[in-house]
Write an enzyme that holds these catalytic residues in place. Structure first.
Site, PDB file in Angstrom:
ATOM      1  N   TYR A  50       0.842  -1.205   0.000  1.00 52.14           N
ATOM      2  CA  TYR A  50       0.000   0.000   0.000  1.00 52.14           C
ATOM      3  C   TYR A  50       0.872   1.247   0.000  1.00 52.14           C
ATOM      4  CZ  TYR A  50      -4.999  -0.753   0.237  1.00 52.14           C
ATOM      5  OH  TYR A  50      -6.291  -1.004  -0.098  1.00 52.14           O
ATOM      6  N   GLU A  52      -0.525   4.839  -0.321  1.00 51.10           N
ATOM      7  CA  GLU A  52      -1.348   6.052  -0.494  1.00 51.10           C
ATOM      8  C   GLU A  52      -0.491   7.296  -0.329  1.00 51.10           C
ATOM      9  OE1 GLU A  52      -4.870   5.811   1.902  1.00 51.10           O
ATOM     10  OE2 GLU A  52      -5.493   3.971   0.931  1.00 51.10           O
ATOM     11  N   ASP A 196      -7.449  14.115 -24.381  1.00 51.48           N
ATOM     12  CA  ASP A 196      -7.476  12.688 -24.046  1.00 51.48           C
ATOM     13  C   ASP A 196      -6.778  11.958 -25.194  1.00 51.48           C
ATOM     14  OD1 ASP A 196      -8.061  10.014 -23.746  1.00 51.48           O
ATOM     15  OD2 ASP A 196     -10.128  10.351 -23.077  1.00 51.48           O
ATOM     16  N   THR A 222      -4.566   6.555 -21.339  1.00 53.08           N
ATOM     17  CA  THR A 222      -4.347   5.214 -20.818  1.00 53.08           C
ATOM     18  C   THR A 222      -2.932   4.803 -21.234  1.00 53.08           C
ATOM     19  OG1 THR A 222      -5.383   4.337 -22.805  1.00 53.08           O
ATOM     20  CG2 THR A 222      -6.754   4.446 -20.835  1.00 53.08           C
ATOM     21  N   LYS A 225      -2.785   1.182 -24.782  1.00 51.79           N
ATOM     22  CA  LYS A 225      -3.227   1.137 -26.186  1.00 51.79           C
ATOM     23  C   LYS A 225      -1.978   1.231 -27.079  1.00 51.79           C
ATOM     24  CE  LYS A 225      -7.928   2.741 -25.235  1.00 51.79           C
ATOM     25  NZ  LYS A 225      -8.000   3.347 -23.896  1.00 51.79           N
ATOM     26  N   ARG A 231      -2.403  -2.175 -18.318  1.00 60.35           N
ATOM     27  CA  ARG A 231      -3.660  -1.431 -18.177  1.00 60.35           C
ATOM     28  C   ARG A 231      -3.502  -0.421 -17.057  1.00 60.35           C
ATOM     29  NH1 ARG A 231      -6.901  -4.213 -21.506  1.00 60.35           N
ATOM     30  NH2 ARG A 231      -8.496  -2.639 -21.334  1.00 60.35           N
TER      31      ARG A 231
HETATM   32  N1  DSN Z   1     -12.587   1.075 -24.365  1.00 66.77           N
HETATM   33  C1  DSN Z   1     -11.726   2.007 -25.041  1.00 66.77           C
HETATM   34  C2  DSN Z   1     -11.694   1.762 -26.511  1.00 66.77           C
HETATM   35  O1  DSN Z   1     -11.885   0.641 -26.921  1.00 66.77           O
HETATM   36  O2  DSN Z   1     -11.474   2.686 -27.283  1.00 66.77           O
HETATM   37  C3  DSN Z   1     -12.083   3.381 -24.713  1.00 66.77           C
HETATM   38  O3  DSN Z   1     -12.228   3.515 -23.339  1.00 66.77           O
END
Ligand code: DSN
Length: 415
Positions: A50, A52, A196, A222, A225, A231
């Site tokens: 942990y 925090e 974003d 994120t 991707k 993730r």
């Molecule tokens: N789930 C993502 C996507 O597939 O683009 C977006 O949050």
């Protein structure tokens, strides 16, 4: 005891998923294959701790190692994207975006974001999201004739509604995002501009898409991707004021302890993304998407906006006489993994829309190039055409066996 000894059911399912990922041509544009190093960092004892707070200011003792891990991740993010501040603790993209609201808005304040059916994200103020229920969302779209953002519309909505926050970026945008144009509008109305870049972060890092740095006030992404990490998510900003507000919003505003095993894996992914090999990867992702788009166009597919500038292609299947969901299901049975998706001005419902969304991050990670993209485009055409004629099973079976031959020659990273 090993996983297989403790829980053979879960071990078996993980092995099955590993085989499925290896045997499939993964075309979902938001997915990727992480490296063995990223996978290794994810499955470590860092999950036991942990932490925090932030490095040097924690609420638990025993942070001698974790502080170093998180500091490395933060410093690598700052260097890679060229920003002054980074927070690597958001659990994923939606919590990261929610932190932006908490940092800069009060409930009921106005947010201007791209509508979900036009390529935005749920958290950009869509009605079923908390961001659409607790704030006052106003949405921009794309032009019906071009499939591209209409900046006259964005500006006039901003002037009319005076949003406190403007989001740019999204989940189904096949074209370059014009960050300077959004920044000019945000400045005109005094809004915070949030970029974003979840879908394109790897392209930005690799120099294959313009950067929002210097234009957007805050950047969310994120990490799993095109950036090819675990993730997770990150928030970035240049000004101390914005960074302080974001840090407070992430912890203690929204989250408790960060997922330290994920933080370590993010650090590894950021190190990988700073290499020349990754720059080449990012450019190949775009070259592959263009090759795939060209093949589909040559075969009469209707692509939203007429093509792609990035990793993503949105196909409107109306002219092919099939809907998105049955097409995605047939393609999946043929070993071509896509997702069904609404297209702009879609007359069909989101759970049964007119389009499919595809992209090239995963196939490029496997080392595939333009020749393989042309083959994939041909297979997609064969399956969709057969489906439209109502007699697809033989074609699906044949394509599936040809896909298996192809995937056998391109090992999946990390596995
Ligand atoms: N789930 C993502 C996507 O597939 O683009 C977006 O949050």
């Amino acid at each position: 005891m090993s996983l297989a000894q403790v829980d053979p059911e879960i071990a078996g399912l993980i092995a099955a998923e590993e085989r499925r990922q290896a045997d499939t041509v993964k075309l979902i544009p938001s997915e990727n294959y992480v490296s063995k190093a990223v996978l290794e960092a994810t499955g470590t004892v860092l999950t036991n701790k942990y932490s925090e707070g932030y490095a040097g200011k924690r609420y638990y003792e025993g942070q001698q190692v974790i502080d170093q891990v998180e500091t490395l991740a933060v410093e690598r993010a700052k260097a890679l994207f060229g920003v002054n501040h980074a927070n690597v603790q958001p659990y994923s993209g939606s919590p990261a975006n929610l932190a932006i609201y908490l940092a800069f808005l009060k409930p009921g304040d106005t947010v201007l974001g791209m509508g979900l059916p036009f390529g935005g994200h749920l958290t950009h103020g869509w009605s079923v999201s908390a961001t659409g229920k607790w704030f006052n969302p106003v949405r921009y779209s794309v032009r019906q004739d071009t499939g591209r953002i209409d900046f006259d519309e964005v500006r006039s909505l901003a002037l009319e509604h005076r949003p406190k926050l403007i989001f740019c970026g999204g989940t189904a945008i096949p074209r370059t995002i014009d960050f300077p144009a959004f920044a000019e509008i945000a400045r005109e109305v005094g809004a915070v501009l949030a970029a974003d870049i979840a879908h394109i972060a790897g392209l930005v890092a690799g120099g294959a898409h313009p950067s929002p740095v210097g234009h957007a006030d805050v950047i969310s992404t994120t990490t799993h991707k095109t950036l090819r990490g675990p993730r997770g998510a990150m928030l970035m900003a240049d000004s101390d004021e914005h960074a302080t507000a974001l840090n407070k919003a992430v912890f203690p505003g929204l989250q408790g302890g960060p997922h330290n095993h994920t933080t370590a894996a993010i650090a590894v992914a950021l190190k990988e993304a700073s290499t020349d090999a990754f720059k080449a990867y990012a450019h190949q992702v775009v070259a592959n998407a263009k090759a795939l788009a060209d093949e589909l166009l040559a075969r009469g597919f209707d692509l939203v906006s007429g093509g792609t500038d990035n990793h993503l292609i949105l196909i409107d299947l109306t002219s092919k006489g099939v809907a998105g969901k049955p097409a995605a299901q047939a393609l999946d049975r043929a070993g071509l993994e896509t997702n069904y998706n609404s297209v702009p001005y879609d007359p069909r419902k989101p759970f049964d829309p007119s389009g499919i969304r595809i992209g090239t991050p995963s196939v490029t990670s496997r080392g595939m190039g333009e020749a393989e993209m042309r083959q994939i485009g041909a297979w997609m055409d064969e399956v969709v055409t057969a489906l439209a004629k109502g007699d697809a099973e033989d074609v699906i079976a044949r394509v599936h066996s040809e896909v298996s031959e192809l995937t056998a020659g391109f090992p999946t990273p990390g596995l």
